[in-house]
Enzyme design. Structure first.
Site, PDB file in Angstrom:
ATOM      1  N   GLY A   1       6.636 -34.591  -1.040  1.00 42.83           N
ATOM      2  CA  GLY A   1       7.864 -35.747  -1.297  1.00 42.83           C
ATOM      3  C   GLY A   1       7.047 -37.044  -0.690  1.00 42.83           C
TER       4      GLY A   1
ATOM      5  N   ARG B   1      -2.604 -49.143   8.706  1.00 45.94           N
ATOM      6  CA  ARG B   1      -2.621 -49.446   7.476  1.00 45.94           C
ATOM      7  C   ARG B   1      -1.508 -48.736   6.504  1.00 45.94           C
ATOM      8  NH1 ARG B   1      -6.780 -51.908   4.738  1.00 45.94           N
ATOM      9  NH2 ARG B   1      -8.386 -50.840   6.057  1.00 45.94           N
ATOM     10  N   ILE B   2      -0.757 -49.426   5.843  1.00 44.12           N
ATOM     11  CA  ILE B   2       0.319 -48.810   5.102  1.00 44.12           C
ATOM     12  C   ILE B   2      -0.385 -48.469   3.895  1.00 44.12           C
ATOM     13  CG2 ILE B   2       2.705 -49.046   4.074  1.00 44.12           C
ATOM     14  CD1 ILE B   2       2.510 -48.760   7.152  1.00 44.12           C
TER      15      ILE B   2
ATOM     16  N   THR C   1       6.612 -46.100  -0.862  1.00 49.53           N
ATOM     17  CA  THR C   1       6.640 -44.484  -0.483  1.00 49.53           C
ATOM     18  C   THR C   1       6.744 -44.813   1.025  1.00 49.53           C
ATOM     19  OG1 THR C   1       4.289 -44.078  -0.715  1.00 49.53           O
ATOM     20  CG2 THR C   1       5.755 -43.800  -2.655  1.00 49.53           C
TER      21      THR C   1
ATOM     22  N   GLN D   1       9.913 -42.914   3.252  1.00 45.58           N
ATOM     23  CA  GLN D   1       9.523 -41.821   4.350  1.00 45.58           C
ATOM     24  C   GLN D   1      10.240 -42.350   5.679  1.00 45.58           C
ATOM     25  OE1 GLN D   1       6.580 -39.226   5.357  1.00 45.58           O
ATOM     26  NE2 GLN D   1       5.043 -40.514   4.179  1.00 45.58           N
TER      27      GLN D   1
ATOM     28  N   GLY E   1       0.081 -41.774  10.942  1.00 43.95           N
ATOM     29  CA  GLY E   1       0.999 -40.901  10.371  1.00 43.95           C
ATOM     30  C   GLY E   1       2.496 -41.836  10.309  1.00 43.95           C
TER      31      GLY E   1
ATOM     32  N   GLY F   1       5.548 -40.216   8.646  1.00 38.80           N
ATOM     33  CA  GLY F   1       6.449 -39.089   8.369  1.00 38.80           C
ATOM     34  C   GLY F   1       7.591 -38.685   9.240  1.00 38.80           C
ATOM     35  N   GLU F   2       6.873 -38.832  10.591  1.00 42.75           N
ATOM     36  CA  GLU F   2       7.806 -38.300  11.865  1.00 42.75           C
ATOM     37  C   GLU F   2       8.186 -39.366  12.641  1.00 42.75           C
ATOM     38  OE1 GLU F   2       6.259 -33.870  11.839  1.00 42.75           O
ATOM     39  OE2 GLU F   2       4.865 -35.344  12.768  1.00 42.75           O
TER      40      GLU F   2
END
Lengths: 745, 198
Positions: A475, A621-622, A627, A631, A695, A697-698
């Site tokens: 996801g 870098r995004i 998305t 997140q 990262g 997501g966290e």
């Protein structure tokens, strides 16, 4: 490529209009909004499956005295009842993947004791209810608080459980200002929407048995290895397929009992077997985030400069398991201080197996530590942002190496300006009708790992490109960002990129977890595309110097060729691999951010409502602005849950989670989430990976809940150190503060 | 929330937890014929009477778009439209729907042309993992009809007037659909956007 040095200039640089970063819609989005994306339980590839249903132990400690399966075996449609008495021989446990139905000992409530397979789901479920177990029951140990004095130093995880620098005790004793507080966080449940599910098909063959599992799993190659160990197969004879995964958050990092049981049942029945855990079973059979007790001691001078930091954490897992919550690891790198101590202790209790949940360590560590910082700021009458700025380290304070990038201060300042932090009132001073209103903030920091990962690419004769790897998309947007990276590298429009992931038949990939997914898998793809570029240039006899790939063509000097022409009749393939290297040791790598929250606390009932929230993050870098923002919002909302509602309540007498379903374990719903926003500051991290990304997501859950808790303090003057912050604790706080006198509101 | 106590009781009997003393024999499955009109097509089925509408769709009709997240009406992932109204298909037995018209996520689009809600979810990134998405979209479709029909909600101030579709109304009315990836802000934006195009 080993990441041994900064990457330097890459083809992804200097392209503000490029594919990478653009907020394009997900390429798998159409399948998802039309209901045609097949999740594990829904595959049509394995025909005529039988249905499994798992039976859990109803006690937390003891022995099965007798297990009567006679009625279940006689029940209509039943094909197999598997128990410890007839389960096929299994191999060694690996990591947290355990052989199933081993003997009569019960170590935790919900431990699988039988697996019933029938022709239909209804028959399997009905027959499972006919399995009768009698136990010799022992009194379980299920309270972390009670077990704390006897908790032990756990085996090292990625890092040692303890760290010490300088003389903490001496510095703390002599500090002019000190804080010594304890925070507790409850058991939390991943509650991903798709339950653990597997369809397994076991096939005996002349060169050894093989098993194929369509299974909800975040890290397929890791699962392949652990399942091979438990199922006594060669890893290459274990195939995991996971094209679409209905959320993970850590719950699917490793195969769960349903995968092993369906594989073993398929072996016995010579027929595919499908099974999904029920939502209730999710709470005990699958893993959870352990509760924690955290003691934080801070010593500072009168200006707020920290001289001593100690962060100790106690957590629990099932007997025989070694997982511990690394709550204090983030504290090793977040703020400067000469004298430091972190310590983790573990209690093995008769509770289900604890494991990683979104930002293991940091998520609960910062729930505690970022509130402790707020307490210190309040005590010193220093603005919480200013306190953090005063303790900004010049380098990683324990590793003594530079940060690859660190824009924590910039995130806090940008957030403060956007959120209107300057309008934050004194504690307990702001009121809006019945609501006591407060603002809070917290810092966010999450380790940025790089994992070994491989990718294959193939330029097809029709000028399309196929990307293959055993990566997963839980996801997070993996399908889409991989297409963006490949399209950008090869100069192809996104419509001409086919992304094929989620199958161990493809090159080994990092999988999704620990904020390493996009950076690791994306970097492997970057390397594969770079190799394909070189191969195409070489075969065409074109000069690599100054060559550009754009609009389906490669141009070098005065030559320009269509990629479709260079592909030839057979197509051209290339592989790529990324591995962590010296950059991991030479630089301290983290994503950073700052959360801002405004809450209202009902002056009569103590009900806490989030009114608005903002997160400002850096993550290199995004790769896709759309998305990535999703997140970040998702992580922040996880934080709302952690702050205000999420708690699996352990009945310590019986060692089980009382509220084991989605009606009673509350996760945020639409009505809990007001206007919130997330923004990213520009950043490139050339030490992290070839994409210069980190990262995302966290980092967005880290500190999020603490921002809400600090806002509750600002609104009420109540410091609630026991998560989640529910209205009963607010009322208790008022009653304690104001004695028996009736509160006037 | 009123139905939760009853659901918990049902749950206890379905959990497969080996402690209660169940009946000694399990009778042969009772089956019943049922005729359903699903996405405009009539299906004549003979089903185990215990089969939920959700499992009839997923296991007997190969319509896997409707998802099983909890099987207890607590998450909304199984939401479909029955005779135009949204229901949790996991809480309803298939044989109770003789002659009913069922619309699932697979039936919302007009051929290759996405329903405005589907297009808006795609554009606004109103999902991540996608597992709750069919339920969110079907629920939103039903919810917009309820608003159109003048049904008030818990947050509607004036019960004598038709509620306007504020973000607060959308959030309240969509709260039966959990999204653990927490795409809520994007889902609300998608519904707001699509509501002007239906």
């Amino acid at each position: 490529m080993d990441m041994n040095q900064p990457i330097g200039a890459t083809p992804l640089d200097g392209k503000p209009d490029g594919l990478v970063g653009r907020p394009i819609d997900r390429i798998d989005g159409r399948l998802k909004v039309t209901g045609r994306a097949p999740y594990a339980y829904e595959t049509r590839d394995l025909k005529n499956p039988a249905y499994g249903f798992l039976v859990e132990a109803g006690i937390a400690k003891g022995r099965i005295r007798s297990l009567d399966v006679s009625a279940a075996k006689r029940a209509p449609g039943v094909l197999l009842v598997m128990t410890h008495e007839n389960v096929p021989e299994q191999g060694e446990k690996k990591e947290q993947v355990y052989p199933q139905l081993q003997g009569t000992e019960i170590r935790f409530h919900g431990q699988p004791i039988a697996f019933v397979v029938a022709q239909s789901f209804e028959q399997a479920r009905a027959a499972a209810a006919l399995v009768r177990a009698e136990y010799d029951v022992q009194t379980p140990e299920a309270s972390l608080k009670a077990a704390r004095p006897n908790a032990v130093e756990p085996k090292p995880a990625q890092t040692p459980p303890d760290s010490e620098l300088g003389d903490f005790d001496g510095a703390f004793a002599s500090a002019p200002v000190t804080l010594d507080v304890e925070y507790t966080t409850p058991v939390q449940i991943h509650a991903q929407m798709e339950p653990h599910a597997t369809i397994a098909s076991w096939e005996a063959g002349p060169d050894g048995d093989r098993v194929t599992l369509f299974t909800a799993n975040q890290m397929l190659n890791r699962g392949q290895t652990s399942l091979a160990s438990v199922l006594k197969l060669k890893p290459e004879n274990v195939r995991l397929v996971s094209h679409y995964i209905g959320g993970g958050f850590g719950s699917k990092l490793q195969p769960q009992p349903e995968a092993i049981l369906s594989a073993l049942a398929s072996r016995s029945l010579k027929r595919p077997v499908k099974v999904a855990l029920t939502r209730q079973q999710e709470f005990h059979v699958a893993t959870h985030r352990t509760d924690t007790i955290q003691r934080i001691r801070l010593g500072a001078d009168e200006t707020g400069r920290l001289t001593a930091i100690a962060h100790e954490s106690w957590s629990a897992t099932a007997p025989g398991d070694v997982f511990y919550e690394t709550s204090a690891v983030v504290t090793r790198s977040l703020y400067a201080a000469q004298n430091r101590l972190t310590r983790h202790r573990l209690a093995n209790l008769n509770v289900p197996i604890a494991s990683a949940m979104r930002a293991p360590g940091e998520a609960v560590g910062q729930l505690a530590f970022e509130c402790a910082m707020d307490e210190l700021a309040e005590h010193l009458k220093i603005d919480p942002i200013e306190l953090r700025i005063r303790n900004e380290p010049e380098q990683d304070p324990e590793k003594k190496v530079p940060f690859s990038t660190r824009q924590l201060v910039a995130c806090m300042r940008e957030g403060a300006q956007r959120f209107g932090w300057d309008k934050r009132g004194a504690t307990g001073a702001t009121r809006d009708g019945q609501w006591l209103v407060g603002m809070g903030m917290a810092a966010a920091s999450r380790l940025n790992p790089l994992m070994p990962s491989q990718a294959g690419v193939r330029l097809n004769p029709d000028g399309t490109l196929t990307v293959r790897m055993a990566m997963t998309d839980i996801g997070t947007g993996t399908y889409t960002i991989l297409a963006q990276i490949a399209g950008e590298m090869m100069g192809l429009p996104i419509e001409r990129i086919h992304v094929e992931i989620g199958d161990t038949a493809y090159p080994k990939a990092a999988g999704s977890g620990g904020s390493f997914g996009a950076g690791s898998a994306g970097s492997a793809l970057y390397v594969a595309c770079d190799n394909l570029r070189q191969a195409l240039l070489q075969s065409a006899g074109m000069n690599a110097e100054g060559a550009t790939f754009s609009e389906g063509r490669v141009t070098s000097g005065n030559r320009s060729e269509a990629l479709a022409d260079l592909a030839g009749a057979q197509g051209v393939e290339a592989k790529g691999e990324i591995k962590p290297g010296a950059m991991k040791e030479k630089y301290s790598q983290h994503s950073f951010g700052a959360h801002f929250a405004e809450v209202g606390v009902d002056a009569d009932t103590g009900e806490i409502r989030l009114r608005r929230m903002l997160g400002v993050f850096t993550g290199g870098r995004i790769l896709n602005q759309k998305t990535a923002r999703s997140q970040a919002l998702g992580g922040m909302i996880f934080g709302i849950g952690a702050a205000l509602m999420e708690a699996a309540e352990t009945d310590t007498r019986y060692g089980y989670f009382v509220n084991h379903d989605l009606a009673e374990y509350h996760v945020p719903a639409h009505a809990d989430v007001p206007a919130i926003d997330a923004v990213f500051l520009p950043e490139l991290d050339d030490k992290a990976n070839p994409l210069k990304s980190k990262g995302l997501g966290e980092v967005s859950i880290c500190g999020a809940g603490a921002a809400l808790a600090n806002a509750v303090y600002n609104a009420t003057g109540l410091r609630i150190r026991d998560y989640p912050l529910t209205l009963d604790k607010v009322i208790d706080g008022w009653n304690e503060r104001e004695g028996a006198a009736q509160r006037r509101t | 929330m009123g139905s939760c106590a009853a659901l918990a009781t049902l749950g206890a009997s379905l959990r497969g937890r080996a402690e209660a003393a169940p009946a000694a024999v399990d009778p042969q499955p009772q089956t019943m014929p049922v005729s359903l009109e699903i996405n405009g097509t009539r299906h004549d089925l003979t089903l185990d009477t215990r089969t939920t509408l959700l499992d009839a769709l997923r296991e007997h009709l190969d319509l896997n778009g409707s998802k099983k997240g909890c099987d207890h009406g607590q998450c909304g992932a199984c939401t479909v439209l029955v005779n135009g109204r949204r229901i949790n298909s996991c809480l309803s037995l298939a044989v109770m729907h003789e002659g009913d018209s069922v619309t699932t996520i697979e039936g919302l689009a007009d051929g290759d042309s996405l329903h405005p809600l589907q297009a808006a979810f795609l554009h606004h990134d109103g999902y991540q993992c996608g597992y709750c998405t069919p339920g969110q979209i079907c629920s939103a479709a039903g919810m917009l009809s309820e608003v159109e029909a003048g049904w008030p909600s818990h947050v509607t101030d004036d019960l004598t007037r038709k509620a306007s579709l504020t973000d607060e109304e959308i959030r309240e009315r969509m709260s039966g659909n959990i999204c653990r990836c927490s795409a809520y802000p994007n889902i609300v934006a998608a519904i707001r956007d699509a509501s002007t195009k239906i």
